[in-house]
Design a protein around this motif. Structure first.
Motif, mmCIF file in Angstrom:
data_model
loop_
_atom_site.group_PDB
_atom_site.id
_atom_site.type_symbol
_atom_site.label_atom_id
_atom_site.label_comp_id
_atom_site.label_asym_id
_atom_site.label_seq_id
_atom_site.Cartn_x
_atom_site.Cartn_y
_atom_site.Cartn_z
ATOM 1 N N UNK A 102 0.864 -1.188 0.000
ATOM 2 C CA UNK A 102 0.000 0.000 0.000
ATOM 3 C C UNK A 102 0.902 1.240 0.000
ATOM 4 N N UNK A 103 0.590 2.136 -0.874
ATOM 5 C CA UNK A 103 1.293 3.411 -0.906
ATOM 6 C C UNK A 103 0.293 4.534 -0.677
ATOM 7 N N UNK A 104 0.590 5.373 0.291
ATOM 8 C CA UNK A 104 -0.201 6.581 0.519
ATOM 9 C C UNK A 104 0.617 7.747 -0.020
ATOM 10 N N UNK A 105 0.239 8.201 -1.179
ATOM 11 C CA UNK A 105 0.941 9.303 -1.841
ATOM 12 C C UNK A 105 0.423 10.615 -1.269
ATOM 13 N N UNK A 106 1.298 11.419 -0.723
ATOM 14 C CA UNK A 106 0.873 12.677 -0.090
ATOM 15 C C UNK A 106 1.548 13.861 -0.765
ATOM 16 N N UNK A 107 0.806 14.964 -0.817
ATOM 17 C CA UNK A 107 1.308 16.200 -1.432
ATOM 18 C C UNK A 107 1.107 17.348 -0.448
ATOM 19 N N UNK A 108 2.170 18.094 -0.218
ATOM 20 C CA UNK A 108 2.133 19.183 0.764
ATOM 21 C C UNK A 108 2.104 20.552 0.094
ATOM 22 N N UNK A 109 1.585 21.512 0.867
ATOM 23 C CA UNK A 109 1.722 22.964 0.619
ATOM 24 C C UNK A 109 0.759 23.531 -0.424
ATOM 25 N N UNK A 146 -3.415 11.820 -0.712
ATOM 26 C CA UNK A 146 -3.790 12.718 0.376
ATOM 27 C C UNK A 146 -3.092 14.058 0.146
ATOM 28 N N UNK A 147 -3.888 15.125 0.137
ATOM 29 C CA UNK A 147 -3.343 16.470 -0.062
ATOM 30 C C UNK A 147 -3.402 17.215 1.274
ATOM 31 N N UNK A 148 -2.228 17.518 1.819
ATOM 32 C CA UNK A 148 -2.163 18.300 3.046
ATOM 33 C C UNK A 148 -2.059 19.772 2.643
ATOM 34 N N UNK A 149 -3.188 20.451 2.719
ATOM 35 C CA UNK A 149 -3.300 21.803 2.173
ATOM 36 C C UNK A 149 -3.106 22.844 3.270
ATOM 37 N N UNK A 150 -2.575 23.984 2.884
ATOM 38 C CA UNK A 150 -2.512 25.136 3.787
ATOM 39 C C UNK A 150 -3.775 25.969 3.599
ATOM 40 N N UNK A 151 -4.174 26.631 4.671
ATOM 41 C CA UNK A 151 -5.362 27.470 4.572
ATOM 42 C C UNK A 151 -5.183 28.627 3.621
ATOM 43 N N UNK A 152 -3.950 29.144 3.531
ATOM 44 C CA UNK A 152 -3.708 30.266 2.634
ATOM 45 C C UNK A 152 -3.994 29.880 1.188
ATOM 46 N N UNK A 153 -3.555 28.695 0.792
ATOM 47 C CA UNK A 153 -3.757 28.256 -0.589
ATOM 48 C C UNK A 153 -5.179 27.757 -0.815
ATOM 49 N N UNK A 154 -5.735 27.055 0.173
ATOM 50 C CA UNK A 154 -7.097 26.522 0.017
ATOM 51 C C UNK A 154 -8.119 27.641 -0.106
ATOM 52 N N UNK A 155 -7.931 28.725 0.649
ATOM 53 C CA UNK A 155 -8.884 29.838 0.582
ATOM 54 C C UNK A 155 -8.767 30.595 -0.728
ATOM 55 N N UNK A 156 -7.585 30.568 -1.338
ATOM 56 C CA UNK A 156 -7.388 31.272 -2.611
ATOM 57 C C UNK A 156 -7.789 30.429 -3.812
#
Length: 708
Positions: A70-77, A99-109
């Motif tokens: 199993x591979x959990x591919x994650x992307x940050x920032x 899984x995308x670990x998003x920042x609030x600054x980018x998610x809100x934009x």
């Protein structure tokens, strides 16, 4: 309302700019990163366990691993508007979840990308709002980072998530005495913390081959793979995915969400009610802030380029104008020596009218003076009548306004050339002669003189002196060569009487009758020129309230005149040049561009407190230097002392703000259909022309000698 509306506008603008700075990590951002610390306080089973830490039970924290194959591919920032869509395309192409670990600054934009992630079956995790190192932060700041990140997710996709990854994290065995308490606190707030155990190091941009090699786990063991979809150029990451995904699938691996790999319920829960609407309101406010500030920045850049281009054009054309009119042997045509009529409309000018009339009597050009008393209640007409001067007539009328008084004066004038001046203005002995010489050219219908501030000893007077020399007279040189002079100043101007009669005389349609009549002359095919040596000394307002009243009337009247003569834009024939060049220039630089000018100060304040302070100050000083060069050149052309330019920086900080508010108030009056009445300014009669003062002293000395 004149103060409230502009203040509300500027506060709203500053709030939008600060919100934009907040979601761009310029405000409240903390970019410190703590070095490694001892690990003696971290449980051994955590350091030696898997990459997922479940510390929701404070007494029994767990370290969880990923099953084999199993591979959990994650992307940050992210999400990033350029690279995240490309990553999502690759995942969809190979039927893989991540899984995308998003920042609030980018998610809100970029809420649309968050919504797409959820719609396509990917999992979302929190990566804080502003990406700070949480080991430096208080629990209140940590709560703020989490809640703001959740707020952005609620507004973007209508969800909450229970997954979290701390910024600047790596493997779970890197937890130390500073980061472990943070992980425990995060767990107490109901979050599962996901580290990684396979780092692609794609942020180093080592090439697709190296990214693939570092992202590949040993044998068949399961792993959480760290990649990035934001924070810079991620083209190598996208390239690596195109090979990594199919290769790992061929080796029997499945790319799954984290909760699926752990066999626990989904990390997402639906948000409803007030929380949902708060999220949507926040994301909506960010969108408004982003779009508005982007438009304003573009507008400011365009206006800035145009303003600097105008400065350059003004300097070049002013230099050309000075060379033209000052060269040896220059003349407008045959010398004008015949008498002229000077019209002085006066309403309650008892403090000034005697100085005005005496200055005309000292003129070296033959003239008649007609003082039109517009229903004064302070004895203005009696003062003039009591002076007993030959060639001076007083025409009385009920109070009807300045245009009516001027038209009455035109009807009573004996001569073809009519000079108009204000009742608070004084002429030098040569002013009338210099003012009428351009009528040697039969094509000239009107002439603008050189109005100068006489009471320049106060700070407000000095600021207006700079404005008159730089903003008015330098402009008139430019407009003269362009053949589209927009205004004959009421303080010093001359007209052919026949030209005035052809356009219907002075109009009462606007509060800027001088601008109105000038535009009408252009549309009738007459040339309007500038006579630099025809100097008139006028009394500028001495208080902020008086200055406000005067400029409010000027700016509102200019808007009225532009609107009245708007058809000049499409007219052909003699008025075409004014319509094609003059009217657009006046509209742009006197009405439209100043509305964006407060942005300079708003961005200046923002840059001083939240942006690159040194660059902001340097940019402001650069703009000030350009203005100082233009002002110094204008002063040199007018042979004025440079000492008054000392107050130029303060003028740019304070005086300019008043002019912004005046213009904004004029716009509000115009757009709401309000009406503005003529506002009489209080005068002191302290202004005298230098030449007149000398003549009067000589005359007084001669009288004393005669008496002796």
């Amino acid at each position: 309302m004149r103060y409230l509306l502009p203040v509300v506008f500027l506060v709203a603008l500053l709030a939008m700019l600060m919100l934009r700075g907040y979601v761009h990590s310029e405000i409240l951002a903390d970019h410190r990163v703590r070095p490694p610390a001892p690990t003696d306080q971290v449980p051994e089973h955590i350091l030696a366990g898997g990459p997922v830490i479940d510390a929701r039970d404070k007494q029994n924290p767990k370290a969880l691993g990923i099953p084999d194959r199993r591979l959990v591919l994650t992307f940050d920032d992210g999400p990033d508007p350029v690279w995240t869509p490309k990553v999502l395309d690759k995942l969809e192409k190979y039927d893989a979840h991540a899984v995308f670990f998003v920042t609030g600054t980018m998610a809100s934009r970029h809420p649309d990308l968050v919504e797409q992630m959820v719609r396509e079956g990917h999992e979302i995790g929190l990566h804080t709002f502003n990406h700070p190192d949480l080991s430096f932060q208080s629990t209140d700041r940590i709560d703020w980072e989490l809640s703001q990140n959740q707020l952005a997710l609620a507004g973007a996709a209508g969800i909450r998530t229970s997954l979290f990854r701390p910024p600047y994290s790596s493997f779970s065995d890197a937890l130390d005495n500073e980061s472990w308490p943070v992980t425990q606190y995060i767990g107490s707030r109901g979050y599962i913390t996901a580290f990684n155990n396979t780092d692609s190091e794609d942020w180093k941009r080592p090439g697709a081959d190296a990214i693939i090699e570092r992202a590949t786990p040993d044998g068949t063991e399961g792993s959480i793979v760290l990649m990035h979809d934001s924070g810079g150029d991620r083209s190598q990451t996208v390239e690596a995915l195109d090979r990594f995904l199919p290769d790992m699938k061929e080796r029997g691996y499945r790319f799954t969400n984290l909760t699926e790999a752990l066999g626990v319920p989904s990390a997402h829960t639906e948000v409803t009610g007030l929380e949902l609407w708060k999220g949507k309101a926040f994301v909506g406010a960010v969108a408004v802030s982003e779009n508005t500030t982007e438009v304003l920045v573009v507008g400011l850049a365009v206006v800035g380029v145009l303003v600097f281009a105008r400065f350059g054009l003004m300097l070049i054309l002013s230099f050309a104008h000075a060379r033209k009119v000052r060269r040896k042997g220059f003349s407008w045509g045959p010398p004008i020596t015949r008498p002229v009529s000077v019209l002085v409309p006066a309403y309650n000018e008892r403090e000034c009218i005697a100085n005005t009339v005496r200055s005309l009597m000292a003129s070296d050009h033959p003239l008649e003076v007609i003082v039109i008393d517009d229903g004064s209640s302070d004895g203005t007409a009696d003062i003039v009548g009591g002076m007993g001067l030959r060639g001076v007539r007083v025409v009385r009328q009920p109070n009807s306004g300045k245009p009516a008084a001027l038209n009455n004066g035109i009807r009573n004038a004996r001569y073809e050339i009519v000079v108009m001046m204000d009742g608070d203005t004084v002429f030098e002995p040569s002013t009338v002669r210099e003012l009428v010489q351009p009528f040697g050219d039969p094509r000239v219908g009107a002439v603008a003189g050189n109005a100068k501030v006489g009471n320049r000893d106060t700070l407000i007077g000095a600021w207006q002196h700079i404005e008159y020399v730089m903003g008015f007279n330098l402009d008139r040189r430019m407009y003269d060569l362009l053949g589209c002079m927009p205004t004959i100043p009421g303080a010093v101007g001359a007209f052919r009487r026949s030209a005035l009669e052809r356009v219907g005389g002075m109009s009462e349609d606007t509060l800027a009758e001088d601008t109105d009549i000038t535009m009408a002359m252009h549309r009738d095919g007459w040339k309007v020129v500038y006579a630099e040596k025809a100097r008139a000394w006028t009394e500028a307002p001495e208080s902020v309230q008086q200055l406000w009243s005067q400029r409010y009337r000027w700016s509102y009247g200019t808007m009225q005149a532009i609107w009245k003569h708007r058809r000049a834009l499409v007219e052909r024939g003699p008025s075409g040049r004014f319509g094609r060049v003059g009217l657009p220039l006046v509209s742009l630089f006197m009405v439209l561009a100043p509305l964006l000018a407060p942005l300079i100060d708003v961005f200046l304040l923002y840059g001083l407190f939240f942006g690159p302070t040194q660059k902001t100050i340097a940019a402001w000083l650069g703009v000030l230097a350009i203005q100082a060069v233009c002002a110094a050149y204008a002063f040199r052309l007018d042979k004025e002392r440079m000492v008054h330019l000392i107050s130029l920086p303060l003028q740019q900080i304070l005086y300019r703000q008043l002019m912004y508010v005046v213009l904004l108030q004029s716009w509000i009056t115009a757009l709401t259909g309000g009406r503005l009445r003529w506002q009489k300014l209080r005068r002191t009669g302290a202004v005298e022309a230098p030449g007149v003062v000398n003549n009067q002293r000589q005359r007084a000395a001669g009288e004393r000698r005669s008496v002796a």
